[in-house]
Design an enzyme around this catalytic site. Sequence first.
Site, PDB file in Angstrom:
ATOM      1  N   ALA A 117      34.962 -29.949 -21.970  1.00 45.26           N
ATOM      2  CA  ALA A 117      33.993 -31.029 -22.219  1.00 45.26           C
ATOM      3  C   ALA A 117      33.019 -30.635 -23.322  1.00 45.26           C
ATOM      4  O   ALA A 117      32.514 -29.509 -23.330  1.00 45.26           O
ATOM      5  CB  ALA A 117      33.217 -31.314 -20.937  1.00 45.26           C
ATOM      6  N   GLY A 182      27.207  -0.075 -14.997  1.00 42.40           N
ATOM      7  CA  GLY A 182      26.309  -1.031 -14.341  1.00 42.40           C
ATOM      8  C   GLY A 182      26.377  -0.881 -12.836  1.00 42.40           C
ATOM      9  O   GLY A 182      27.428  -1.136 -12.234  1.00 42.40           O
ATOM     10  N   THR A 271      29.987  -4.141 -15.928  1.00 39.18           N
ATOM     11  CA  THR A 271      29.324  -5.138 -15.064  1.00 39.18           C
ATOM     12  C   THR A 271      27.816  -4.974 -15.244  1.00 39.18           C
ATOM     13  O   THR A 271      27.138  -4.437 -14.385  1.00 39.18           O
ATOM     14  CB  THR A 271      29.710  -4.923 -13.590  1.00 39.18           C
ATOM     15  OG1 THR A 271      29.412  -3.568 -13.237  1.00 39.18           O
ATOM     16  CG2 THR A 271      31.171  -5.187 -13.336  1.00 39.18           C
ATOM     17  N   ALA A 322      26.104 -18.621  -5.713  1.00 34.58           N
ATOM     18  CA  ALA A 322      26.868 -19.841  -5.452  1.00 34.58           C
ATOM     19  C   ALA A 322      26.144 -20.787  -4.495  1.00 34.58           C
ATOM     20  O   ALA A 322      26.115 -21.999  -4.715  1.00 34.58           O
ATOM     21  CB  ALA A 322      28.230 -19.465  -4.871  1.00 34.58           C
ATOM     22  N   HIS A 447      24.015 -11.094  24.483  1.00 34.14           N
ATOM     23  CA  HIS A 447      24.421  -9.691  24.579  1.00 34.14           C
ATOM     24  C   HIS A 447      25.899  -9.622  24.913  1.00 34.14           C
ATOM     25  O   HIS A 447      26.373 -10.432  25.699  1.00 34.14           O
ATOM     26  CB  HIS A 447      23.613  -8.997  25.686  1.00 34.14           C
ATOM     27  CG  HIS A 447      23.990  -7.571  25.903  1.00 34.14           C
ATOM     28  ND1 HIS A 447      23.613  -6.579  25.035  1.00 34.14           N
ATOM     29  CD2 HIS A 447      24.746  -6.978  26.869  1.00 34.14           C
ATOM     30  CE1 HIS A 447      24.092  -5.418  25.465  1.00 34.14           C
ATOM     31  NE2 HIS A 447      24.783  -5.636  26.575  1.00 34.14           N
TER      32      HIS A 447
HETATM   33  P1  NAI Z   1      23.230  -7.080 -12.089  1.00 37.17           P
HETATM   34  O1  NAI Z   1      22.110  -7.618 -12.865  1.00 37.17           O
HETATM   35  O2  NAI Z   1      23.256  -7.191 -10.614  1.00 37.17           O
HETATM   36  O3  NAI Z   1      23.398  -5.519 -12.412  1.00 37.17           O
HETATM   37  C1  NAI Z   1      23.577  -5.011 -13.689  1.00 37.17           C
HETATM   38  C2  NAI Z   1      23.239  -3.536 -13.693  1.00 37.17           C
HETATM   39  O4  NAI Z   1      23.672  -2.988 -14.917  1.00 37.17           O
HETATM   40  C3  NAI Z   1      21.751  -3.251 -13.575  1.00 37.17           C
HETATM   41  O5  NAI Z   1      21.555  -2.302 -12.548  1.00 37.17           O
HETATM   42  C4  NAI Z   1      21.394  -2.680 -14.952  1.00 37.17           C
HETATM   43  O6  NAI Z   1      20.376  -1.714 -14.889  1.00 37.17           O
HETATM   44  C5  NAI Z   1      22.696  -2.069 -15.403  1.00 37.17           C
HETATM   45  N1  NAI Z   1      22.872  -1.974 -16.848  1.00 37.17           N
HETATM   46  C6  NAI Z   1      22.557  -2.907 -17.782  1.00 37.17           C
HETATM   47  N2  NAI Z   1      22.921  -2.466 -19.018  1.00 37.17           N
HETATM   48  C7  NAI Z   1      23.481  -1.240 -18.853  1.00 37.17           C
HETATM   49  C8  NAI Z   1      24.077  -0.286 -19.743  1.00 37.17           C
HETATM   50  N3  NAI Z   1      24.166  -0.524 -21.042  1.00 37.17           N
HETATM   51  N4  NAI Z   1      24.565   0.867 -19.222  1.00 37.17           N
HETATM   52  C9  NAI Z   1      24.483   1.094 -17.876  1.00 37.17           C
HETATM   53  N5  NAI Z   1      23.943   0.233 -17.003  1.00 37.17           N
HETATM   54  C10 NAI Z   1      23.460  -0.925 -17.477  1.00 37.17           C
HETATM   55  O7  NAI Z   1      24.531  -7.727 -12.760  1.00 37.17           O
HETATM   56  P2  NAI Z   1      26.023  -7.886 -12.217  1.00 37.17           P
HETATM   57  O8  NAI Z   1      26.347  -6.812 -11.250  1.00 37.17           O
HETATM   58  O9  NAI Z   1      26.870  -8.012 -13.423  1.00 37.17           O
HETATM   59  O10 NAI Z   1      25.982  -9.265 -11.440  1.00 37.17           O
HETATM   60  C11 NAI Z   1      25.574 -10.458 -12.106  1.00 37.17           C
HETATM   61  C12 NAI Z   1      25.066 -11.461 -11.112  1.00 37.17           C
HETATM   62  O11 NAI Z   1      26.152 -12.014 -10.377  1.00 37.17           O
HETATM   63  C13 NAI Z   1      24.131 -10.894 -10.058  1.00 37.17           C
HETATM   64  O12 NAI Z   1      22.805 -10.827 -10.518  1.00 37.17           O
HETATM   65  C14 NAI Z   1      24.286 -11.879  -8.939  1.00 37.17           C
HETATM   66  O13 NAI Z   1      23.382 -12.927  -9.146  1.00 37.17           O
HETATM   67  C15 NAI Z   1      25.710 -12.387  -9.095  1.00 37.17           C
HETATM   68  N6  NAI Z   1      26.591 -11.814  -8.070  1.00 37.17           N
HETATM   69  C16 NAI Z   1      26.391 -12.094  -6.750  1.00 37.17           C
HETATM   70  C17 NAI Z   1      27.186 -11.543  -5.778  1.00 37.17           C
HETATM   71  C18 NAI Z   1      26.925 -11.846  -4.352  1.00 37.17           C
HETATM   72  O14 NAI Z   1      26.228 -12.810  -4.046  1.00 37.17           O
HETATM   73  N7  NAI Z   1      27.439 -11.058  -3.415  1.00 37.17           N
HETATM   74  C19 NAI Z   1      28.280 -10.631  -6.117  1.00 37.17           C
HETATM   75  C20 NAI Z   1      28.393 -10.399  -7.514  1.00 37.17           C
HETATM   76  C21 NAI Z   1      27.585 -10.979  -8.430  1.00 37.17           C
END
Ligand code: NAI
Length: 487
Positions: A117, A182, A271, A322, A447
Amino acid sequence: MAQKFDVVVVGAGPGGYVAAIRCAQLGLSTAVVEREWMGGVCLNVGCIPSKALITAGHFLDRLRNDAPEMGFKLPKGEVAVDMAQMQKWKRGVCDRMAGGVEQLLKGNGVTVLRGEATFKTAQELGVKSSSGEESVTAKNFIIATGSRPIEIPGFAFDEKLVLSSTGALALADLPKKLVVIGGGYIGLELGSMYAHLGVEVTVVEAGKGVLQGAADPDCVQVVARKLKKTGVEVLTEAKAKSWKKSGSGVEVVVDVKGAARAIKADKVVVTVGRKPNSDQANLKGIGLQVDERGFVKTDARRRTSVPHIFAIGDVACQPMLAHKASHEGVLVAEVIAGKNRAYDAKTVPAVIFVDPEIASAGMTEEEAKAAGHTDLKVGKFPFAANGRAVSMMETDGFVKMIADAKTDVVLGIHIVGPEASNLISEAALAIEMGARLQDIALTIHPHPTLGETMMEAAEAALGHAIHVIQKPLAARKEGAPGLRADA
Ligand code: NAI
């Protein structure tokens, strides 16, 4: 001739498809446009496939570590992983869910348009597919186009050696060694999952610790200990600098606290966060304002700067979750149908499917203090003191309950432990309804269940949990911040 609708939703992820169904329920003629996956990232390359593989990893971990004590004898003490079958099973899970979404849309009378789109004007959308381009017009549009993984310089995704989360969830063979850049939500969920499946994992995290700012620090400590026990190496204050091919795998150069280190692995997974897809579909071209982080600007009704266009989910604002997107989908559909609604959720619960799971709703102690709650009651109840957790052999972790000391109103609940993901809904309900500690403590919890830990954490905050020994009230320092049951 352009097809005309009351509402056209762009994107069929958990924000978009929910919005479309709710619009149709409210009697609006509705279409949803999807270029790739019915159910979006969540159902196809995100939440659902990752949870399938995480379940498989957990299963194997328990077979290897807990089954013998429970009385199972494993042949030669080992279980082989058939990755091809695991991927086939995972794909089946996703396809079943995605097929369900398509059926729900059709069953509710939503027109599904397959294609890419792009807004031609603020009133007209072009939908391009292999069979050509068609145009649709609508009184209202809902942008639910989601987000995509961020790339870092020098680590462009090729999904063969340098993987995004999408590639990491689709490996045909089990690697021997992975480097994960990450240590956030995705890095640790995938890292723990592969470690459980027997892969050697090194996590490279730029910050001082993993999951910083993503969860209660006490909860993170429990997970950090388990990562170590599982054999996951975590490098903090570490930045991946470059990579080159090494045999059939990679050699990644990492700067760890100023010292260079080369790590060989089969693949590297990046990531480091996700970014909103606000630079697509000509959103800026039709005048939608975007903030400095790339989110489409919206008001509390998720209306954009162009009044008949709404934006929801990852493309609109944090948290990129989500369930927040689905909540906004229902909200916007009802706003369009003329209902007086606005986004007013007190909490968006969050779950991190690591080992053990972390789940939270509401504020941490630090956040509560920053919000002006100077005096807190904090109660902690360990899973080790819960009969159901002991009978499941899953005793790591606790429930932590934080309340305002003057009013006893619950401000935050943080769980690390078995089924934290399922327990957190009670916490979200409590916070949403303005519950006090007594509301939870005086509710009879069945329980033997893990849910009893919620009741006992509330009791602990009030100073009288039954299954942990708390200091008598008289022995506590008058005015001490927080009454703790640190058993
Ligand atoms: P995130 O923001 O959770 O974590 C990224 C990490 O990468 C941080 O700890 C940061 O310090 C580190 N980082 C950034 N640049 C870096 C570098 N150059 N070298 C090394 N480390 C570095 O991001 P993530 O894990 O990609 O997830 C994205 C989003 O997806 C989350 O914020 C969340 O909202 C969503 N998500 C939710 C899930 C759930 O509800 N269970 C599961 C997976 C993702």
